[in-house]
Motif scaffolding. Sequence first.
Motif, PDB file in Angstrom:
ATOM      1  N   ILE A  48       0.946  -1.102   0.130  1.00 28.12           N
ATOM      2  CA  ILE A  48      -0.130   0.264  -0.074  1.00 28.12           C
ATOM      3  C   ILE A  48       0.784   1.872   0.016  1.00 28.12           C
ATOM      4  O   ILE A  48       1.446   1.218   0.938  1.00 28.12           O
ATOM      5  N   THR A  49       0.398   1.860  -0.712  1.00 29.73           N
ATOM      6  CA  THR A  49       2.105   3.119  -1.176  1.00 29.73           C
ATOM      7  C   THR A  49       0.691   4.121  -1.603  1.00 29.73           C
ATOM      8  O   THR A  49      -0.827   4.251  -2.372  1.00 29.73           O
ATOM      9  N   GLY A  50       2.009   5.144  -1.218  1.00 33.04           N
ATOM     10  CA  GLY A  50       0.595   6.737  -2.193  1.00 33.04           C
ATOM     11  C   GLY A  50       1.797   7.812  -1.475  1.00 33.04           C
ATOM     12  O   GLY A  50       2.271   7.663  -0.535  1.00 33.04           O
ATOM     13  N   PRO A  51       1.403   8.688  -1.346  1.00 35.56           N
ATOM     14  CA  PRO A  51       1.383  10.334  -1.437  1.00 35.56           C
ATOM     15  C   PRO A  51       1.230  10.773   0.445  1.00 35.56           C
ATOM     16  O   PRO A  51      -0.282  10.014   0.412  1.00 35.56           O
ATOM     17  N   PRO A  52       1.346  11.498   1.285  1.00 32.62           N
ATOM     18  CA  PRO A  52       2.153  11.257   2.851  1.00 32.62           C
ATOM     19  C   PRO A  52       0.667  11.863   2.488  1.00 32.62           C
ATOM     20  O   PRO A  52      -0.245  12.500   1.845  1.00 32.62           O
ATOM     21  N   GLY A  53      -0.449  11.949   3.871  1.00 29.48           N
ATOM     22  CA  GLY A  53      -1.414  12.746   4.186  1.00 29.48           C
ATOM     23  C   GLY A  53      -2.638  11.537   2.814  1.00 29.48           C
ATOM     24  O   GLY A  53      -4.131  12.851   3.276  1.00 29.48           O
ATOM     25  N   SER A  54      -2.658  10.747   2.124  1.00 33.26           N
ATOM     26  CA  SER A  54      -3.786  10.451   1.783  1.00 33.26           C
ATOM     27  C   SER A  54      -4.719   9.290   1.989  1.00 33.26           C
ATOM     28  O   SER A  54      -5.476   8.628   1.935  1.00 33.26           O
ATOM     29  N   GLY A  55      -4.069   8.800   3.516  1.00 25.02           N
ATOM     30  CA  GLY A  55      -5.233   8.571   4.184  1.00 25.02           C
ATOM     31  C   GLY A  55      -4.660   6.260   3.969  1.00 25.02           C
ATOM     32  O   GLY A  55      -5.517   5.750   4.075  1.00 25.02           O
ATOM     33  N   LYS A  56      -3.264   6.092   4.037  1.00 26.78           N
ATOM     34  CA  LYS A  56      -3.214   4.124   4.063  1.00 26.78           C
ATOM     35  C   LYS A  56      -2.933   4.072   4.799  1.00 26.78           C
ATOM     36  O   LYS A  56      -4.028   2.963   4.542  1.00 26.78           O
ATOM     37  N   SER A  57      -2.816   4.479   6.343  1.00 32.29           N
ATOM     38  CA  SER A  57      -3.207   4.168   7.578  1.00 32.29           C
ATOM     39  C   SER A  57      -4.864   3.422   7.423  1.00 32.29           C
ATOM     40  O   SER A  57      -4.984   2.415   8.108  1.00 32.29           O
ATOM     41  N   THR A  58      -5.407   4.387   7.997  1.00 32.33           N
ATOM     42  CA  THR A  58      -6.807   3.834   7.696  1.00 32.33           C
ATOM     43  C   THR A  58      -7.606   3.186   7.337  1.00 32.33           C
ATOM     44  O   THR A  58      -7.842   2.381   7.112  1.00 32.33           O
ATOM     45  N   LEU A  59      -7.060   3.839   5.706  1.00 28.03           N
ATOM     46  CA  LEU A  59      -7.349   2.150   4.745  1.00 28.03           C
ATOM     47  C   LEU A  59      -7.132   0.799   5.183  1.00 28.03           C
ATOM     48  O   LEU A  59      -8.040   0.352   4.538  1.00 28.03           O
ATOM     49  N   THR A  60      -5.225   0.621   4.749  1.00 25.43           N
ATOM     50  CA  THR A  60      -5.212  -0.474   5.662  1.00 25.43           C
ATOM     51  C   THR A  60      -6.615  -0.752   7.111  1.00 25.43           C
ATOM     52  O   THR A  60      -6.440  -2.094   6.959  1.00 25.43           O
ATOM     53  N   ILE A 139      -0.570 -10.323   3.775  1.00 27.80           N
ATOM     54  CA  ILE A 139       0.356  -9.362   3.958  1.00 27.80           C
ATOM     55  C   ILE A 139       0.309  -8.248   3.872  1.00 27.80           C
ATOM     56  O   ILE A 139       0.291  -7.941   3.166  1.00 27.80           O
ATOM     57  N   PHE A 140      -0.226  -7.128   4.791  1.00 29.90           N
ATOM     58  CA  PHE A 140      -0.438  -5.224   3.625  1.00 29.90           C
ATOM     59  C   PHE A 140       1.260  -4.414   4.238  1.00 29.90           C
ATOM     60  O   PHE A 140       1.719  -4.866   5.589  1.00 29.90           O
ATOM     61  N   VAL A 141       1.685  -4.870   3.292  1.00 32.57           N
ATOM     62  CA  VAL A 141       3.008  -3.922   3.533  1.00 32.57           C
ATOM     63  C   VAL A 141       2.993  -2.702   3.042  1.00 32.57           C
ATOM     64  O   VAL A 141       2.585  -2.431   2.021  1.00 32.57           O
ATOM     65  N   GLU A 142       2.545  -1.153   4.312  1.00 38.79           N
ATOM     66  CA  GLU A 142       2.130   0.261   3.773  1.00 38.79           C
ATOM     67  C   GLU A 142       3.208   0.423   3.919  1.00 38.79           C
ATOM     68  O   GLU A 142       4.467   0.539   5.338  1.00 38.79           O
ATOM     69  N   THR A 143       3.884   1.696   2.971  1.00 39.99           N
ATOM     70  CA  THR A 143       5.002   2.473   2.635  1.00 39.99           C
ATOM     71  C   THR A 143       4.744   3.784   3.337  1.00 39.99           C
ATOM     72  O   THR A 143       4.016   4.297   3.993  1.00 39.99           O
ATOM     73  N   ALA A 157       5.797  -6.890  -3.542  1.00 38.83           N
ATOM     74  CA  ALA A 157       4.274  -7.068  -3.596  1.00 38.83           C
ATOM     75  C   ALA A 157       3.838  -8.029  -4.139  1.00 38.83           C
ATOM     76  O   ALA A 157       4.728  -8.143  -4.987  1.00 38.83           O
ATOM     77  N   ASP A 158       2.964  -8.391  -4.066  1.00 39.07           N
ATOM     78  CA  ASP A 158       1.808  -9.379  -4.940  1.00 39.07           C
ATOM     79  C   ASP A 158       1.158  -7.807  -5.475  1.00 39.07           C
ATOM     80  O   ASP A 158       1.344  -8.649  -6.858  1.00 39.07           O
ATOM     81  N   THR A 159       0.525  -7.624  -5.307  1.00 38.45           N
ATOM     82  CA  THR A 159      -0.521  -7.380  -5.587  1.00 38.45           C
ATOM     83  C   THR A 159       0.152  -5.047  -5.175  1.00 38.45           C
ATOM     84  O   THR A 159       0.100  -5.125  -3.462  1.00 38.45           O
ATOM     85  N   VAL A 160      -0.038  -4.346  -5.721  1.00 39.67           N
ATOM     86  CA  VAL A 160      -0.254  -3.259  -5.087  1.00 39.67           C
ATOM     87  C   VAL A 160      -1.035  -1.854  -5.603  1.00 39.67           C
ATOM     88  O   VAL A 160      -1.276  -1.885  -6.281  1.00 39.67           O
TER      89      VAL A 160
END
Length: 309
Positions: A48-60, A139-143, A157-160
């Motif tokens: 799980i990747t994307g710009p800072p502040g995009s809500g990656k942690s909440t989405l995870t 397994i979620f890998v949040e960058t 990752a298998d899926t990004v």
Amino acid sequence: MNLEERLLHGDKRACARVITIMENNQKKAFEIIRNNYHKTGNAYVIGITGPPGSGKSTLTDRLTRELLNRGKKVGIIAIDPTSPFTGGAILGDRIRMNDLSLNENVFIRSMGTRGSLGGLSKAAQGAIKVLDIYGVDYIFVETVGVGQSEIDIVKAADTVLMVMVPNLGDDIQAIKAGIMEIADIFAINKSDIDGADKTQVEIEMNLDLNQGEDYRPPVLKVSARKNEGIGSLVDEIVGHREYLEETGELKKRRKRNTKMEILNLVEEELMEIIFSKMKKESSFDAIIDNVVSRKLDPYTARDNIIKLI
């Protein structure tokens, strides 16, 4: 039971301990992975990747809850930026997911980047294997979220999953080729605010430029805060996995990732040998001094160092 046996029996504390030992580069953890490597390959890794502040942690967090509802066991590796001054990491993701960590079917580990520039911790690859042995399904890998250097996630990752948000300001910056090309699925988070439709159209237009591809990444609007669109996003992740398995792409992707991992491990070991040798050889300092004073060029210095080693 010893640590290895406890890990194999699904002991969460043992899993945490093995990852800690591995982060400290101790042989015991690598021996456990060696002994049980034949049991890995069952967990599906989602970057799980994307710009800072995009809500990656909440989405995870929301994706994990959805998978739990589907009877799955989930591991989360949340990579946090490490301070260049203290070496410490903020590790805010664990704070945000605190209640989720109490679930017996969820394992969460925050890891600092420790100087790694690609958005991933050096120990993340090892942690993925430990969680695989531990017995998770996903397994979620949040960058970290540092822009184009995020492409390192492809090696693990298998899926990004690329998380975007409306109104990033500079549309061209948001849709750079480097990060656009690594995404298998796009999720426009915070889609309840204005600009989500515009962002979706822009991403779709960008994807239209790659019409020759067999697989076209889906672009979904979601709201992690409101828990909207999460089920559909999990369905797309499962669908992408099925596509990779049916076409044989999953095997090819994992082969590519394994190749990159082995090369990185060899590179790290060689660098350790070089640095340990440099500490003992006073001639290394002389070579460096000669380059600084322009008596020697860096390329000749490289050749001289290789001869010394």
